[in-house]
Design an enzyme around this catalytic site. Structure first.
Site, mmCIF file in Angstrom:
data_model
loop_
_atom_site.group_PDB
_atom_site.id
_atom_site.type_symbol
_atom_site.label_atom_id
_atom_site.label_comp_id
_atom_site.label_asym_id
_atom_site.label_seq_id
_atom_site.Cartn_x
_atom_site.Cartn_y
_atom_site.Cartn_z
ATOM 1 N N ARG A 312 -37.845 17.303 -44.145
ATOM 2 C CA ARG A 312 -36.717 18.210 -43.975
ATOM 3 C C ARG A 312 -36.892 19.389 -44.923
ATOM 4 O O ARG A 312 -37.279 19.211 -46.092
ATOM 5 C CB ARG A 312 -35.391 17.498 -44.318
ATOM 6 C CG ARG A 312 -34.866 16.611 -43.216
ATOM 7 C CD ARG A 312 -34.454 17.448 -41.991
ATOM 8 N NE ARG A 312 -34.005 16.628 -40.875
ATOM 9 C CZ ARG A 312 -34.802 16.154 -39.912
ATOM 10 N NH1 ARG A 312 -36.094 16.422 -39.930
ATOM 11 N NH2 ARG A 312 -34.305 15.449 -38.924
ATOM 12 N N GLU A 341 -32.746 26.388 -39.899
ATOM 13 C CA GLU A 341 -33.612 26.421 -38.715
ATOM 14 C C GLU A 341 -32.901 27.108 -37.554
ATOM 15 O O GLU A 341 -31.765 26.732 -37.250
ATOM 16 C CB GLU A 341 -34.027 24.999 -38.326
ATOM 17 C CG GLU A 341 -34.913 24.373 -39.394
ATOM 18 C CD GLU A 341 -35.508 23.021 -38.996
ATOM 19 O OE1 GLU A 341 -35.189 22.524 -37.906
ATOM 20 O OE2 GLU A 341 -36.290 22.487 -39.780
ATOM 21 N N HIS A 360 -40.609 23.052 -36.282
ATOM 22 C CA HIS A 360 -40.059 21.681 -36.202
ATOM 23 C C HIS A 360 -40.622 20.947 -34.979
ATOM 24 O O HIS A 360 -39.878 20.508 -34.096
ATOM 25 C CB HIS A 360 -38.528 21.712 -36.168
ATOM 26 C CG HIS A 360 -37.909 20.421 -36.625
ATOM 27 N ND1 HIS A 360 -36.687 20.371 -37.276
ATOM 28 C CD2 HIS A 360 -38.328 19.128 -36.540
ATOM 29 C CE1 HIS A 360 -36.394 19.099 -37.550
ATOM 30 N NE2 HIS A 360 -37.380 18.332 -37.096
HETATM 31 N N1 LIG Z 1 -40.676 16.951 -38.453
HETATM 32 C C1 LIG Z 1 -40.208 16.093 -37.590
HETATM 33 O O1 LIG Z 1 -40.087 16.363 -36.418
HETATM 34 C C2 LIG Z 1 -39.867 14.719 -38.056
HETATM 35 C C3 LIG Z 1 -40.088 13.610 -37.230
HETATM 36 C C4 LIG Z 1 -39.744 12.338 -37.699
HETATM 37 C C5 LIG Z 1 -39.174 12.202 -38.934
HETATM 38 N N2 LIG Z 1 -38.924 13.308 -39.682
HETATM 39 C C6 LIG Z 1 -38.330 13.201 -41.006
HETATM 40 O O2 LIG Z 1 -39.242 12.497 -41.823
HETATM 41 C C7 LIG Z 1 -38.530 11.796 -42.829
HETATM 42 C C8 LIG Z 1 -39.018 10.357 -42.879
HETATM 43 O O3 LIG Z 1 -38.792 9.715 -41.653
HETATM 44 P P1 LIG Z 1 -39.091 8.156 -41.528
HETATM 45 O O4 LIG Z 1 -38.909 7.786 -40.119
HETATM 46 O O5 LIG Z 1 -40.353 7.829 -42.193
HETATM 47 O O6 LIG Z 1 -37.886 7.577 -42.380
HETATM 48 P P2 LIG Z 1 -37.895 6.237 -43.222
HETATM 49 O O7 LIG Z 1 -36.470 5.958 -43.508
HETATM 50 O O8 LIG Z 1 -38.685 5.192 -42.528
HETATM 51 O O9 LIG Z 1 -38.638 6.612 -44.570
HETATM 52 C C9 LIG Z 1 -38.079 7.401 -45.567
HETATM 53 C C10 LIG Z 1 -38.530 6.831 -46.890
HETATM 54 O O10 LIG Z 1 -38.118 7.716 -47.918
HETATM 55 C C11 LIG Z 1 -37.813 6.924 -49.039
HETATM 56 N N3 LIG Z 1 -37.018 7.646 -50.007
HETATM 57 C C12 LIG Z 1 -35.675 7.791 -50.090
HETATM 58 N N4 LIG Z 1 -35.365 8.520 -51.177
HETATM 59 C C13 LIG Z 1 -36.522 8.827 -51.783
HETATM 60 C C14 LIG Z 1 -36.842 9.541 -52.960
HETATM 61 N N5 LIG Z 1 -35.889 10.106 -53.716
HETATM 62 N N6 LIG Z 1 -38.137 9.658 -53.304
HETATM 63 C C15 LIG Z 1 -39.119 9.110 -52.545
HETATM 64 N N7 LIG Z 1 -38.869 8.400 -51.432
HETATM 65 C C16 LIG Z 1 -37.585 8.272 -51.050
HETATM 66 C C17 LIG Z 1 -37.110 5.738 -48.446
HETATM 67 O O11 LIG Z 1 -37.137 4.632 -49.333
HETATM 68 C C18 LIG Z 1 -37.925 5.475 -47.207
HETATM 69 O O12 LIG Z 1 -38.934 4.520 -47.447
HETATM 70 C C19 LIG Z 1 -37.064 11.954 -42.480
HETATM 71 O O13 LIG Z 1 -36.531 13.019 -43.219
HETATM 72 C C20 LIG Z 1 -37.092 12.348 -41.037
HETATM 73 O O14 LIG Z 1 -35.958 13.060 -40.676
HETATM 74 C C21 LIG Z 1 -39.270 14.545 -39.275
HETATM 75 O O1 LIG Z 2 -35.720 13.513 -37.677
HETATM 76 C C1 LIG Z 2 -36.379 13.577 -36.653
HETATM 77 O O2 LIG Z 2 -36.435 12.652 -35.819
HETATM 78 C C2 LIG Z 2 -37.222 14.773 -36.414
HETATM 79 O O3 LIG Z 2 -36.956 15.754 -37.321
HETATM 80 C C3 LIG Z 2 -37.178 15.261 -35.007
HETATM 81 O O4 LIG Z 2 -36.124 16.156 -34.783
HETATM 82 P P1 LIG Z 2 -35.938 16.753 -33.322
HETATM 83 O O5 LIG Z 2 -35.402 15.659 -32.485
HETATM 84 O O6 LIG Z 2 -34.954 17.865 -33.470
HETATM 85 O O7 LIG Z 2 -37.276 17.213 -32.861
#
Ligand SMILES: NC(=O)c1ccc[n+]([C@@H]2O[C@H](COP(=O)([O-])OP(=O)(O)OC[C@H]3O[C@@H](n4cnc5c(N)ncnc54)[C@H](O)[C@@H]3O)[C@@H](O)[C@H]2O)c1
Ligand SMILES: O=C(O)[C@H](O)COP(=O)(O)O
Length: 624
Positions: A312, A341, A360
């Protein structure tokens, strides 16, 4: 724990009807109520995990209809009115099909906040991605109709969870289907950044051939710090290991054995950022992680570090990153996400020569979007049908097997709550309730959140217009100044049941039925599940055995012959059907508690006649 007096003796129940556990149905509100939907069968099943099937859209869970199915075949039959689901961002077709099979689906993209607030009062569920801000105003505008918000993805930082909880609206997400897509995008950004792919591409398209300008750096042997070792972080780590990188991770909550299994060292935050050549961010945006990469922390990094962010935007202080890029502390950054965004067109960060950006796109693969769409559609439809979603974000996640096992106790818990509150004189002024569960299981293995929520529901709903569900039970109790404490007591039992008994105690109140008060002045109702049916087994100091179905008249009387006949005749003459009678007494010809189950609510005159029977000392009518 207060108990029924041991001096009481239990008389056998006089059953006036067939009380076979399988032929009877007991209903309880779970987890949504106050809906106008008429009930028909909604059947959901799931190939990935078994799921609870609940009849009755929103309103009631009929425990006789709970079943568990393993085949994911959606057969939904809603009665006259279908729920309406608003989809405010693009969702994969397969998910839309799931939604359309049970609901009216309104796909309205790019709504302004005002348009969203206008539409939402006509919707039972809302499905969003990261682009829709589901604010408190949205929940207020919904006026109680919105039951579920589905986030088709992982991050729920665009949903006001506190407001959702206060309004009793369940929030579910789709946490797994886009993990690999996000991890692959992270790896793509690391690789393309290291080899200047985007910059070289732009240069060639501008007619140049700049081979010396775009000399990159190798990944092999470099240290990658994965910040946030969850689903995406660990998949990035696994892939980076395959590229020959040395991977460390920082995550305060990650289990060491998961890291060990992938060959990753879990290290402190400072060690991770100060030793890394590449830092990849994979934590959620929370108050703790907001701007976690800031001036102070950039100063701790190795000169020439490279930063990747597919988590994020808000976890980086973007102005500080521009400064770190300008000073050379950060050699390059590759960013998929931004604080705002889309970011402003003149954003210094986006325009920076050493920054690679994508809009994104982490979750944007065909495969991930189909997967996310199906995952969220099933979760939302299930939740609308009363299923407790396994991906609930603001309510306890109750696995299907646990719910199946607890179902009869859920009914018992709510009925004990309803019964206890109706025994309070005036019905209100309750400040503290104690619940005691006896079980042969280790107290630590007993998840009572669902039962506590149903007791809370049973207590609050008869005395207020607040509707209570699993989502808002604790919040509502706090709001009303009601303190609910729990005690779990281990007992010897070979029954295999998760719970032996549930006892609800209300202190510091008067009772309209003095026999409900224990020796220490508390209202006590205790119950058990027998053959799948909720039973009241103790009232104050009296042992009783009352099946908690329909409505009940409780009478305290002098134990003498003819009482059952006398009261039965009064009810019969008023055309009130008696379903059962049960008598518990303190001793021969002493006092007895008679519990009479009735199918219809007796008129005031009928109840008055019962009260006028000379041997009856007190009585109360309880609507369950
Ligand atoms: N760019 C995209 O399109 C996209 C897609 C999927 C996920 N994401 C983002 O990626 C991130 C991770 O997703 P995920 O599915 O792996 O989630 P997840 O919950 O499986 O993993 C997140 C991890 O972060 C850890 N965490 C929490 N606070 C923390 C801190 N202060 N320092 C270090 N680690 C910490 C948690 O313990 C957890 O293990 C989320 O922010 C999600 O929104 C983005
Ligand atoms: O948190 C998520 O799952 C990702 O950031 C994906 O976001 P989006 O659905 O807007 O592509």
């Amino acid at each position: 724990m207060a108990t029924c007096s041991s001096k009481t003796a239990l008389l056998p129940r006089i059953s006036l009807s067939n009380l076979s556990s399988t032929s009877r149905s007991t209903t309880s509100l779970i987890p949504f109520s106050n809906s106008s939907y008429s009930s028909k069968s909604l059947k959901l099943s799931n190939s990935r995990s078994s799921s609870i099937i609940v009849t009755n859209v929103f309103k009631t869970l009929d425990s006789s209809d709970i079943s568990v199915s393993k085949n994911r075949k959606l057969e939904a039959t809603y009665a006259d009115i279908k729920p309406t689901i608003l989809v405010s961002e693009k969702l994969g077709e397969a998910g839309l099909q799931v939604l359309r099979s049970v609901a009216n689906v309104d796909c309205s993209y790019n709504l302004s906040p005002e348009e969203l607030c206008t539409k939402i009062s006509l919707c039972d569920a809302l499905i969003v991605r990261s682009g829709t801000k589901v604010t408190r105003e949205v929940f207020e505008a919904a006026k109680g109709r919105l039951k579920v918000v589905g986030r088709a993805g992982v991050g729920i930082d665009n949903v006001d969870l506190q407001a959702a909880t206060e309004f009793g609206c369940l929030v579910v997400n789709a946490p797994t289907a886009n993990t690999v897509a996000a991890a692959e995008h992270g790896i793509a950004l690391i690789s393309s950044m290291a080899r200047n792919v985007a910059q070289a591409d732009a240069s060639m398209k501008a007619g140049k051939w700049e081979r010396t300008k775009y000399v990159g750096v190798s990944l092999v042997g470099k240290t990658l710090a994965v910040m946030g070792f969850g689903k995406v972080g660990s998949e990035v780590a696994r892939r980076a290991k395959g590229l020959g990188m040395h991977v460390v991770a920082h995550d305060p909550y990650a289990p060491a054995d998961r890291a060990r299994a992938i060959g990753v060292d879990l290290v402190s935050f400072d060690e991770a950022i100060s030793t890394a050549d590449f830092i990849s961010l994979h934590m959620p945006l929370t108050p703790t992680t907001s701007k976690i990469l800031n001036d102070e922390n950039f100063a701790k990094m190795k000169k020439g570090v490279r930063i990747v962010n597919v988590a994020r935007g808000g976890v980086i202080d973007e102005d500080a990153l521009v400064r770190a890029l300008d000073s050379g502390i950060v050699a390059q950054a590759a960013l998929d996400v931004f604080t705002v965004e889309p970011p402003p067109k003149d954003s210094k960060l986006v325009q920076h020569a050493n920054v690679t950006v994508t809009p994104h796109l982490g979750a944007s693969t065909k495969e991930a979007q189909e997967g996310v769409a199906i995952e969220i559609a099933e979760a939302v439809v299930g939740a609308l049908g009363g299923e407790l979603a396994a991906t609930a974000v603001n309510a306890p996640m109750v696995p299907a097997e646990v719910l199946s096992e607890l179902a009869p106790y859920v009914v018992l818990a709510e009925k004990l709550g309803r019964l206890a509150v109706q025994l309070v004189a005036g019905g209100s002024g309750i400040k503290s309730v104690k619940v005691v569960y006896t079980s042969s299981r280790d107290p630590n293995d007993l998840d009572t959140r669902l039962l506590r929520a149903m007791i809370t529901k049973g207590i609050i709903e008869p005395i207020s217009d607040t509707f209570v569900n699993l989502v808002n039970a604790d919040f509502t109790a706090k709001q009303k100044g009601l303190r609910i404490t729990e005690e779990r007591v281990m007992v010897d039992s070979s029954s295999g049941s998760p719970i032996d008994s549930i006892q609800v105690q209300i202190a510091n109140v008067d009772s309209k039925f003095a026999s409900a008060l224990s020796d220490n002045g508390q209202i006590i109702v205790k119950g058990k599940v027998k053959y799948g049916i909720a039973h009241l087994t103790c009232l104050g100091s009296f042992s009783v055995d009352v099946s908690l179905e329909g409505s009940i008249i409780l009478c305290r009387q002098v134990d003498q012959p003819g009482m059952i006949g006398t009261v039965g005749t009064i009810l019969g003459e008023s055309n009130v059907n008696v379903s059962f009678m049960s008598v518990g007494r303190t001793g021969l010809r002493k006092q007895a508690i008679m519990a009479i189950g009735v199918d219809e609510e007796p008129s005031k005159e009928t109840l008055k006649k019962i009260g006028e029977v000379p041997a009856i000392e007190e009585f109360v009518f309880l609507d369950l």
